[in-house]
Scaffold this motif. Structure first.
Motif, PDB file in Angstrom:
ATOM      1  N   ARG A   1      48.218  49.822  37.805  1.00  0.00           N
ATOM      2  CA  ARG A   1      48.759  49.647  36.446  1.00  0.00           C
ATOM      3  C   ARG A   1      49.167  48.196  36.207  1.00  0.00           C
ATOM      4  O   ARG A   1      48.890  47.613  35.168  1.00  0.00           O
ATOM      5  N   LEU A   2      49.811  47.631  37.237  1.00  0.00           N
ATOM      6  CA  LEU A   2      50.281  46.247  37.137  1.00  0.00           C
ATOM      7  C   LEU A   2      49.097  45.287  36.965  1.00  0.00           C
ATOM      8  O   LEU A   2      49.154  44.344  36.175  1.00  0.00           O
ATOM      9  N   ALA A   3      48.053  45.536  37.713  1.00  0.00           N
ATOM     10  CA  ALA A   3      46.868  44.683  37.616  1.00  0.00           C
ATOM     11  C   ALA A   3      46.325  44.686  36.190  1.00  0.00           C
ATOM     12  O   ALA A   3      45.964  43.638  35.640  1.00  0.00           O
ATOM     13  N   ALA A   4      46.296  45.871  35.606  1.00  0.00           N
ATOM     14  CA  ALA A   4      45.765  45.980  34.246  1.00  0.00           C
ATOM     15  C   ALA A   4      46.714  45.360  33.224  1.00  0.00           C
ATOM     16  O   ALA A   4      46.296  44.565  32.376  1.00  0.00           O
ATOM     17  N   GLU A   5      48.006  45.690  33.344  1.00  0.00           N
ATOM     18  CA  GLU A   5      48.979  45.214  32.351  1.00  0.00           C
ATOM     19  C   GLU A   5      49.104  43.700  32.349  1.00  0.00           C
ATOM     20  O   GLU A   5      49.256  43.072  31.311  1.00  0.00           O
ATOM     21  N   ARG A   6      49.076  43.120  33.552  1.00  0.00           N
ATOM     22  CA  ARG A   6      49.329  41.677  33.639  1.00  0.00           C
ATOM     23  C   ARG A   6      48.069  40.861  33.944  1.00  0.00           C
ATOM     24  O   ARG A   6      48.155  39.679  34.254  1.00  0.00           O
ATOM     25  N   ALA A   7      46.951  41.526  33.918  1.00  0.00           N
ATOM     26  CA  ALA A   7      45.669  40.836  34.159  1.00  0.00           C
ATOM     27  C   ALA A   7      45.704  40.064  35.479  1.00  0.00           C
ATOM     28  O   ALA A   7      45.397  38.881  35.538  1.00  0.00           O
ATOM     29  N   LEU A   8      46.113  40.773  36.530  1.00  0.00           N
ATOM     30  CA  LEU A   8      46.234  40.113  37.832  1.00  0.00           C
ATOM     31  C   LEU A   8      45.041  40.419  38.720  1.00  0.00           C
ATOM     32  O   LEU A   8      44.506  41.531  38.694  1.00  0.00           O
ATOM     33  N   PRO A   9      44.644  39.458  39.544  1.00  0.00           N
ATOM     34  CA  PRO A   9      43.601  39.740  40.536  1.00  0.00           C
ATOM     35  C   PRO A   9      44.169  40.574  41.690  1.00  0.00           C
ATOM     36  O   PRO A   9      45.377  40.736  41.814  1.00  0.00           O
ATOM     37  N   VAL A  10      43.269  41.083  42.488  1.00  0.00           N
ATOM     38  CA  VAL A  10      43.629  41.990  43.591  1.00  0.00           C
ATOM     39  C   VAL A  10      42.894  41.556  44.845  1.00  0.00           C
ATOM     40  O   VAL A  10      41.718  41.179  44.780  1.00  0.00           O
ATOM     41  N   GLN A  11      43.577  41.594  45.987  1.00  0.00           N
ATOM     42  CA  GLN A  11      42.884  41.351  47.258  1.00  0.00           C
ATOM     43  C   GLN A  11      43.279  42.455  48.245  1.00  0.00           C
ATOM     44  O   GLN A  11      44.404  42.939  48.245  1.00  0.00           O
ATOM     45  N   SER A  12      42.331  42.836  49.076  1.00  0.00           N
ATOM     46  CA  SER A  12      42.653  43.781  50.148  1.00  0.00           C
ATOM     47  C   SER A  12      41.542  43.754  51.198  1.00  0.00           C
ATOM     48  O   SER A  12      40.749  42.814  51.224  1.00  0.00           O
ATOM     49  N   HIS A  13      41.560  44.753  52.058  1.00  0.00           N
ATOM     50  CA  HIS A  13      40.588  44.864  53.150  1.00  0.00           C
ATOM     51  C   HIS A  13      39.684  46.063  52.900  1.00  0.00           C
ATOM     52  O   HIS A  13      40.131  47.074  52.379  1.00  0.00           O
ATOM     53  N   LEU A  14      38.443  45.966  53.356  1.00  0.00           N
ATOM     54  CA  LEU A  14      37.500  47.063  53.139  1.00  0.00           C
ATOM     55  C   LEU A  14      36.543  47.202  54.314  1.00  0.00           C
ATOM     56  O   LEU A  14      35.907  46.225  54.725  1.00  0.00           O
ATOM     57  N   SER A  15      36.444  48.414  54.840  1.00  0.00           N
ATOM     58  CA  SER A  15      35.397  48.787  55.804  1.00  0.00           C
ATOM     59  C   SER A  15      35.209  47.749  56.906  1.00  0.00           C
ATOM     60  O   SER A  15      34.107  47.313  57.190  1.00  0.00           O
ATOM     61  N   GLU A  16      36.342  47.429  57.542  1.00  0.00           N
ATOM     62  CA  GLU A  16      36.322  46.416  58.599  1.00  0.00           C
ATOM     63  C   GLU A  16      35.921  47.029  59.931  1.00  0.00           C
ATOM     64  O   GLU A  16      35.202  46.424  60.715  1.00  0.00           O
ATOM     65  N   ASN A  17      36.420  48.258  60.156  1.00  0.00           N
ATOM     66  CA  ASN A  17      36.365  48.825  61.500  1.00  0.00           C
ATOM     67  C   ASN A  17      36.171  50.328  61.360  1.00  0.00           C
ATOM     68  O   ASN A  17      36.699  50.949  60.439  1.00  0.00           O
ATOM     69  N   GLN A  18      35.446  50.914  62.277  1.00  0.00           N
ATOM     70  CA  GLN A  18      35.095  52.325  62.099  1.00  0.00           C
ATOM     71  C   GLN A  18      36.291  53.269  62.247  1.00  0.00           C
ATOM     72  O   GLN A  18      36.372  54.283  61.556  1.00  0.00           O
ATOM     73  N   ALA A  19      37.239  52.913  63.125  1.00  0.00           N
ATOM     74  CA  ALA A  19      38.437  53.756  63.254  1.00  0.00           C
ATOM     75  C   ALA A  19      39.255  53.712  61.968  1.00  0.00           C
ATOM     76  O   ALA A  19      39.790  54.733  61.509  1.00  0.00           O
ATOM     77  N   GLU A  20      39.328  52.534  61.388  1.00  0.00           N
ATOM     78  CA  GLU A  20      40.039  52.365  60.118  1.00  0.00           C
ATOM     79  C   GLU A  20      39.386  53.222  59.031  1.00  0.00           C
ATOM     80  O   GLU A  20      40.068  53.900  58.243  1.00  0.00           O
TER      81      GLU A  20
END
Lengths: 423, 423
Positions: A210-229
């Motif tokens: 919601r915050l990203a949309a309301e304040r037009a903020l970018p987002v960073q995170s991690h994705l599909s790094e490791n099979q256990a994850e």
């Protein structure tokens, strides 16, 4: 701000695999904005102050699109565990120390200086969960002349109890306090930073979306790094067929999203990235060090996914982006071997493009030293090295990628301003 | 030569994967020979001059068992081609310049200094085919305090016509002239060096085999680096089932033989190595850079093959053995991934053992700082780096492997003599 005119052998990456080379040319900027690269100085700039770097290379500076600032003190240690164990044994306890603002100030000042002296002028960076330390990090980056995005980390579950934790309510409240407090920074802006899906409750993810949309903020995170994850994510979100959908369902998946790693993203996930305009950040050293795998960068590029590079310290052990480019090329050769020699490796010009132009694109820039871009550049003096024959500019670029040359960077510009000078 | 007593945190590798750590201990040598490592200085040495390095690490210096000295000027360039093309496009023309003794003197002095300043005190090194340049190389190494073996390269076929070539007769005659001329070197000795099977006629191979036997000389060459190379060897020697047999049939395959690469050596070839006591030199960077493959080092070690490390400049782009150890560990993780996670990666202590003790074994030494070994050591001062918590000696060793620390090496000993001091 008046005109900046730099003279030297200008090398830039206008497209994947291409180098634009102007020997003894002129790179001209006005008010911080590039006007062009010229073999002969246009008449209107005659008489303007000019810095002549002789035979030195004038290169784009780097964009590091994934790194963890509070892991800087542990750089080069703790490489013997896979991701999830590594987080608990090394990363979380190290990050916990940033509850102390004095410690944060000391370490982050050191980090900012090392970044700028080594030609990294754009970042997309994780802080820790600590609001105050995050603001200190942003201050130190801004002071050093580094631009880009920094995120206070959100992590309200599966954290390190008693070591590094926040409740859902704290996480939301502190995120708002942080966003309020960082409005005055000129070149360092906030990016929403759910650590990764296992670290964030659904309530927190929804709040961030919601915050990203309301304040037009970018987002960073991690994705599909490791099979256990990835297996863990599937358990936590049985409604999502793939990892990326755990971000998408909360509004954290669009063209202002940066996802680190994507080692195991299959064609369907890659298509989702391409269609949404998500930037995949390849972290070659980190993926190899903590044995995550080797990302299929060539295939991603062929499919039209945006790919940029990250040092990912301290899973990655190398902060300097020259090394990161070399590691990227090297990893692409491991990937070629893994693929039974069926994919091409990345050439040095391709790796160079990913470490410069492709990262800058996330900040709205055109590739290379395009007119209209903000001036981000470095000067590299490599004349003292032995050489087998007079090297071309392309060979010198290749050597700068592979060969460690302490002290070779003579000057760095960021947002049109000279932010480092060796003299 | 009197007693040398070094005080500091002493770390050595007495066995694969083991570290022996003596905090604030004493490393004692007399007449260049190690007497022992002691937590408390034995009474008989009280009053002897002592160098106290405080908290610094005292480590074994490195053995680099495969590198091409005349490729030093091209370090960090030309990584975009596979082996056989790379040889013709880059390596041969660069080596050809060593027909000029002045050029050789300048480059080899630079190389010797860089080696010793970065803690490499033992080498097994290829020169070019030039006898005079080879003697110059040996002189410069000896002057710098580097020990080990250097070989004039033999290559009388499939060379680079007009660029780098010798006839069979020249190759034999020059080899004899070289051996006569290098008898006075104290610490740098000759090693017979057929470049690789495709470069040497059968007549030349037979000559070298006889010479090895008559003069009790060691041998170095290349083995099973690349699949195109191996196919070529099969064509050239249809009577040999495997590459190694082309050396064995001429008497170039025994416990004083060093074979670089062995990327593609299968179980049968590895068994032949183990049974003959041949040392395999793993060159992680080179193998990845020119896309040869990733050697199965873990399996070799499990089978009892002697494995040491080589920088293999300039297929390898990193001359410093700290980097080579890091590259070895990293490559072992790529290999683990290639093996479907079925082989274990090499830990830092294992990589460290390979870069120090395993290489020194080829020169007749026991592992670690064993009494009776010649004193080969370096002092590393890493106290200025930020750290997340007080680091153990093992963590400091790991960090020294991963983290570039220009200027951190304070002093180096070789054959009992201090050959470098930063002050």
């Amino acid at each position: 701000m008046a005109a900046v005119i730099l003279k030297g052998t200008i090398v830039s990456a206008p497209a994947l695999g291409q180098l634009e080379i102007t020997e003894h040319g002129f790179l001209v900027a006005e008010d911080g904005v590039i006007r062009g690269v010229f073999p002969v100085l246009p008449e209107q700039y005659a008489g303007a102050p000019l810095e002549d770097f002789g035979d030195a290379l004038i290169l784009q500076s780097f964009a590091d699109l994934h790194l963890h600032a509070p892991q800087y003190p542990m750089l080069g240690t703790g490489m013997d565990l896979p991701l999830l164990d590594w987080l608990n044994a090394y990363a979380f306890p190290t990050e916990a120390r940033f509850a102390n603002p004095d410690y944060a100030r000391e370490i982050y000042r050191h980090l900012a200086r090392e970044l700028v002296e080594n030609g990294t002028t754009r970042v997309c960076m994780f802080s820790s969960l600590h609001t105050d330390a995050t603001l200190i990090l942003m201050e130190e980056l801004e002071k050093a002349g580094i631009t880009g995005y920094v995120g206070k980390v959100n992590m309200d579950r599966n954290s390190a109890p008693g070591v590094l934790e926040e409740t859902t309510e704290e996480s939301m409240r502190e995120t708002l306090r942080w966003l309020d407090a960082c409005q005055d920074f000129r070149c360092v802006k906030p990016v929403l930073t759910p650590r990764f899906t296992p670290s964030c409750s659904n309530e927190l993810m929804a709040f961030l979306g919601r915050l990203a949309a309301e304040r037009a903020l970018p987002v960073q995170s991690h994705l599909s790094e490791n099979q256990a994850e990835m297996a863990w994510v599937r358990q936590l979100h049985p409604d999502c067929r793939q990892y990326w959908e755990t971000y998408a369902k909360y509004g954290l998946w669009n063209s202002r999203t940066v996802m680190a790693h994507c080692v195991w993203s299959d064609e369907r996930e890659r298509t989702a990235m391409r269609d949404a305009g998500v930037t995949a950040v390849h972290c070659a050293n980190s993926n190899q060090n903590i044995c995550s795998g080797v990302a299929p960068v060539r295939v991603m590029l062929q499919e039209g996914v945006h790919v940029a590079l990250g040092s990912d310290i301290a899973g990655g052990d190398q902060l300097h982006m020259f090394d990161v480019v070399a590691a990227t090329v090297r990893a692409s050769k491991a990937r070629r071997i893994l693929d039974g020699w069926e994919t091409d490796f990345l050439t040095v010009p391709e790796g160079w493009f990913l470490g410069t132009s492709a990262g800058a694109a996330f900040f709205g820039e055109q590739p290379g030293f395009a007119p209209g871009n903000r001036l981000h550049a470095l000067v590299l003096e490599d004349g003292t090295l032995p050489q087998p024959h007079p090297l071309t500019a392309a060979e010198r670029l290749e050597r700068s990628v592979y060969l460690r040359q302490p002290g070779a960077i003579q000057a760095v510009w960021s947002e049109g301003r000279k932010v480092f000078s060796a003299n």
